[in-house]
Design an enzyme around this catalytic site. Structure first.
Site, PDB file in Angstrom:
ATOM      1  N   LYS A 185       0.847  -1.194   0.000  1.00  0.00           N
ATOM      2  CA  LYS A 185       0.000   0.000   0.000  1.00  0.00           C
ATOM      3  C   LYS A 185       0.883   1.246   0.000  1.00  0.00           C
ATOM      4  CE  LYS A 185      -0.424   0.098   5.052  1.00  0.00           C
ATOM      5  NZ  LYS A 185      -1.326   0.193   6.207  1.00  0.00           N
ATOM      6  N   ARG A 227     -10.220   1.442  15.913  1.00  0.00           N
ATOM      7  CA  ARG A 227     -10.187   2.169  14.642  1.00  0.00           C
ATOM      8  C   ARG A 227     -11.235   1.562  13.698  1.00  0.00           C
ATOM      9  NH1 ARG A 227      -4.610   2.294  11.289  1.00  0.00           N
ATOM     10  NH2 ARG A 227      -5.167   0.091  11.051  1.00  0.00           N
ATOM     11  N   TYR A 253      14.500  32.105   1.338  1.00  0.00           N
ATOM     12  CA  TYR A 253      13.324  32.909   1.657  1.00  0.00           C
ATOM     13  C   TYR A 253      13.327  33.387   3.108  1.00  0.00           C
ATOM     14  CZ  TYR A 253      11.039  31.440  -2.706  1.00  0.00           C
ATOM     15  OH  TYR A 253      10.711  31.227  -4.015  1.00  0.00           O
ATOM     16  N   MET A 311      10.260  24.950  -2.306  1.00  0.00           N
ATOM     17  CA  MET A 311       9.389  23.940  -2.915  1.00  0.00           C
ATOM     18  C   MET A 311      10.185  22.945  -3.746  1.00  0.00           C
ATOM     19  SD  MET A 311       6.184  24.332  -5.575  1.00  0.00           S
ATOM     20  CE  MET A 311       5.083  25.066  -4.360  1.00  0.00           C
TER      21      MET A 311
END
Length: 824
Positions: A490, A589, A718, A767
């Site tokens: 998964k 859960r 930044y 980014m």
């Protein structure tokens, strides 16, 4: 060599022969997935910690094999097959190889050492293959299994044999010596690799030297004290001719100056009172040492140094791995463009056959230059290999293979040179297929790979498929033979790539796969994965896709159960659909509570025509935390009680599973019928011992895009969050939070590794990039490799810096980061 089973049975001290003892065979095999000539192959059914070859006999019979060596009673014997029963199949294989070796009088070079065995063997082959027909170990076949398989390859046409021998425990080398019976020996070095089962370096050296008992000649470096002292003190070598090299003391080959450039090394030496030198196209210390060992062997076997000097310049890297990459036009590219011979071609074609993401498989093959066979004999064998491996298309490159185009009965096209192929536009030749590039170095197939490889930025996640396989087998050894494995793929296989990992596990005969959502399972089905797949987070919207693609949903509530029954009825499905029931044991859960079981039992009983329970399972709350072991034991007891109650009401016997990776080694009583292997598969464990044994799977790498000299008190990035306190050398690297490097690692919290040294992140992570301080690292250049995690900095270390868990680190790596898979 063709022989009869009757003769082989006598050699192997068989206890019984069932069937026609006059059945003949030419080849031997132990891996059911790698058989080329079934009708003339003798299959050895080996029993090991990881598998039982007897399980595959029916499958192999259907494939065409009629000769088997077995050590267990079989449920079924075929009338037209022959079975040789022995006490131990592995020992029988070794006895057969030992007898085979005695039939030949050619020189046999046995090569051992802590490192460099494969490189020395392959380089000796490169240096001498123009003069002799040489048989050698495929890749690094140097184990108790690999050595007999290698020795069986000797035939009457061979003039020299080069075989590796490796050991990891006391007493193993004696068996290998009896099989190989080397006439010449090479020990490359002695070091700490695989030393855990030896008391000392001296003991380890003594064990390795057992290979050379009764050897006529032995070649080694005197500078390894443990080796030299053992040889000098053991009477076994009194009649052995010793040939040595050294940088420090008198030796047959006395090494003088070694001068390195960026990509080559000049090595000076004195041999037979004559000053000589060679140049090799490598500059690393390991390659220099391996080249000197080869130099010594060639000199002492009569080669003129001028010939050696010329051939040393042409040495090529020994690529130990096959790389799997995304290609253009929805293709998958396997690049093995460094060497081309029959042995390595067979191995590469096996890897190609493992790939199921495309229905079509294409081989791009150059002339094979490393063969003493006639071209007609050679390409007849290549044609048979391609046919037996079910390759759909061949593209031949070179005048020799082109001249024998008529031998190939597949879709085919031929070009006289790599340049001819490139001029025809390779991009237009391929679409939706798996490509294997297999070329001799001189054909420069790298230029083809460059055009076919999908363009991506310079940050990559390298995934070691061998490590995945090793980790899978590490956990499999902990299990009883009846316990199955469900592998968790998964979340894009924890960031490592869904299909590629699933495909490897499929090849390893894993019992089940588990995905989180239906679309992950559909993707695997579309890529050719046909083993059972459980969907752990199903929803009603995804049932149509699950039913279409034979995916088995986890059922954790009456709502989802009712929705599935409705979907089955609407589709008019006649056969019951497999489901997996989750029980609530403390996670709170998902799952059915104990007081819901009576209603669940009634619901299942009333819908048996629609549903069949394949498994019952639950989740540990904290199996990785010793402080919660008391709670885990309560969970196990509750699960056993609830699942037993449920099973008594079912018409079939479903599998039960509870253990995740961290529980496998801790709670053997909770293995039940199957375990779920997740993060451990990818080399991560909370257990200190297990973590030491597991192999890391993933390495996140990038490069230095630019270097800047930044003056004291200037800011970086930044918001001016990073200010340097001294004149600094700052490197920009093309990885940012969009790639999976979180902003939490900004301003010195996180580090990367360059040249083996950690460099702190400076300023805010951007980014698409970030900046690092490399002021204290010597020799840094633009284009240098940068390791975010991998060698030098583990996933655990990065997780600790982020105050999170390794799961998050791995699954955060963006899909825009190119995955490169390699198989050694």
């Amino acid at each position: 060599m063709i022989t009869t089973l009757n003769a082989a049975a006598s050699t192997m001290l068989a206890t019984e022969v069932i069937g026609n003892a006059n059945t003949t065979f030419e080849y031997i095999a132990t891996d059911s997935r790698k058989i080329i000539h079934p009708s003339s192959t003798l299959f050895f059914a080996l029993n090991g910690n990881n598998s039982n070859g007897h399980k595959y006999i029916d499958e192999l019979y259907d494939y065409g094999i009629r000769a088997f060596v077995i050590q267990e009673e079989l449920a079924n014997y075929y009338d037209d097959a022959c079975y040789v029963r022995v006490q131990n199949s592995m020992q029988a294989l070794q006895m057969l190889a030992r007898a085979h070796r005695t039939l030949f009088t050619l020189p046999v070079v046995g090569i051992t050492g802590s490192n460099g065995k494969t490189i020395v063997k392959e380089w000796l082959y490169q240096l001498m293959q123009a003069d002799k027909n040489i048989v050698r170990s495929p890749k690094s076949y140097n184990s108790q299994l690999g050595v007999p398989l290698s020795v069986w390859g000797i035939n009457s046409t061979h003039q020299l044999a080069l075989f590796e021998a490796g050991i990891s425990t006391m007493g193993e080398m004696q068996k290998l010596q009896q099989i190989l019976q080397p006439t010449q020996g090479i020990i490359t070095n002695i070091g700490d690799a695989h030393s855990e089962n030896f008391e000392s370096l001296d003991v380890k050296a003594a064990q390795k030297l057992v290979l050379f008992n009764n050897c006529n000649e032995l070649y080694y470096c005197k500078d390894y004290t443990a080796i030299h002292q053992q040889i000098s003190s053991v009477q076994n070598f009194d009649t052995t001719k010793l040939y040595t090299w050294s940088k420090k003391t008198k030796a047959n080959l006395q090494i003088g100056h070694i001068t390195k450039t960026e990509d080559s090394t000049t090595i000076q030496g004195v041999y037979d009172n004559t000053f000589i030198q060679i140049i090799i196209p490598f500059a690393d210390d390991a390659s220099i040492e391996n080249a000197i060992t080869c130099w010594l062997y060639l000199l002492c076997n009569g080669y003129d140094n001028e010939i050696i000097k010329h051939r040393m310049l042409e040495l090529t890297p020994v690529e130990m791995r096959l790389e799997l990459k995304d290609g253009i036009n929805n293709c998958t590219l396997i690049n093995d463009s460094y060497n081309s011979d029959l042995g390595s071609l067979a191995i590469a074609l096996d890897f190609l056959n493992q790939q199921k993401q495309h229905p079509k498989k294409t081989l791009v093959l150059s002339d094979i230059q490393q063969s003493k066979q006639t071209p007609h004999e050679l390409y007849t064998q290549v044609s048979a290999l391609i046919k037996n491996k079910n390759i759909n298309r061949l593209i031949g490159v070179g005048t020799a293979i082109t001249a024998h185009a008529h031998l190939f009965d597949v879709e085919k096209s031929f070009y006289n040179s790599t340049q001819d192929l490139l001029r025809n536009g390779v991009a237009q030749l391929f679409n939706n297929e798996t490509l294997l590039l297999k070329g001799a170095r001189s054909f420069e197939f790298e230029s083809i790979a460059k055009q076919l490889q999908q363009k991506a930025h310079e940050t990559v996640l390298e995934i070691n498929l061998n490590a995945v396989q090793y980790n899978y087998n590490f956990y499999k050894k902990m299990l009883a033979p009846h316990v199955k494995i469900m592998a968790m793929v998964k979340a894009f296989s924890y960031g490592n790539g869904g299909f590629e990992i699933a495909n490897l596990l499929h090849y390893q005969h894993v019992d089940y796969l588990a995905v989180a959502y239906a679309d992950e399972g559909v993707e695997l089905r579309n890529a050719g994965i046909n083993i059972p797949i459980m969907v752990m987070n199903p929803d009603a919207v995804g049932f149509d896709a699950m039913l279409t693609h034979n995916l088995e949903p986890e059922i954790y509530s009456f709502r989802i159960l009712d929705a599935l029954i409705v979907a089955i009825k609407q589709r008019g499905i006649k056969e019951p659909i497999g489901i997996h029931l989750e029980l609530e044991t403390g996670m709170n859960r998902l799952g059915f509570d104990g007081d819901q079981l009576p209603n669940l039992i009634v619901k299942l009983k009333n819908n048996r025509q629609y549903l069949v329970v394949k498994s019952i399972f639950s989740h540990f709350v904290g199996s990785d935390e010793p402080s919660l072991d008391y709670y885990s034991k309560k969970q196990i007891a509750l699960f056993d009680t609830l699942s037993t109650q449920l099973m008594h009401t079912l018409p079939n016997v479903p599998l039960r599973h509870f253990c995740n990776s961290s529980a496998i080694g801790k709670f053997a009583n909770a293995h039940f019928d199957m375990i779920r292997l997740g993060i451990g598969l990818y080399g991560i464990s909370s257990n200190v011992y297990e973590q030491q044994q597991l192999q890391p799977v993933s390495s996140l790498k990038t490069i230095i895009s630019q270097l800047k000299n930044v003056k004291q008190d200037q800011s970086i990035g930044y918001s001016r969050k990073g200010v340097v306190e001294r004149n600094s050398l700052i490197a920009t690297i093309p990885i940012g939070y969009a790639d999976g490097l979180p902003r939490k690692l900004s301003n010195g919290v996180g580090h990367v590794v360059i040249h083996g040294t950690k460099a702190p992140i400076v300023g805010n992570v951007c980014m698409d990039m970030c900046m690092i301080d490399v002021t204290d690292i010597k020799g840094v250049q633009e284009g240098d490799e940068v390791i975010v995690f991998g060698k030098g900095q583990s996933v655990y270390e990065q997780a600790h810096a982020m105050n999170t868990i390794p799961y998050e680190v791995l699954t955060s790596v963006s899909r825009r980061v190119k995955r490169v898979y390699y198989h050694e």
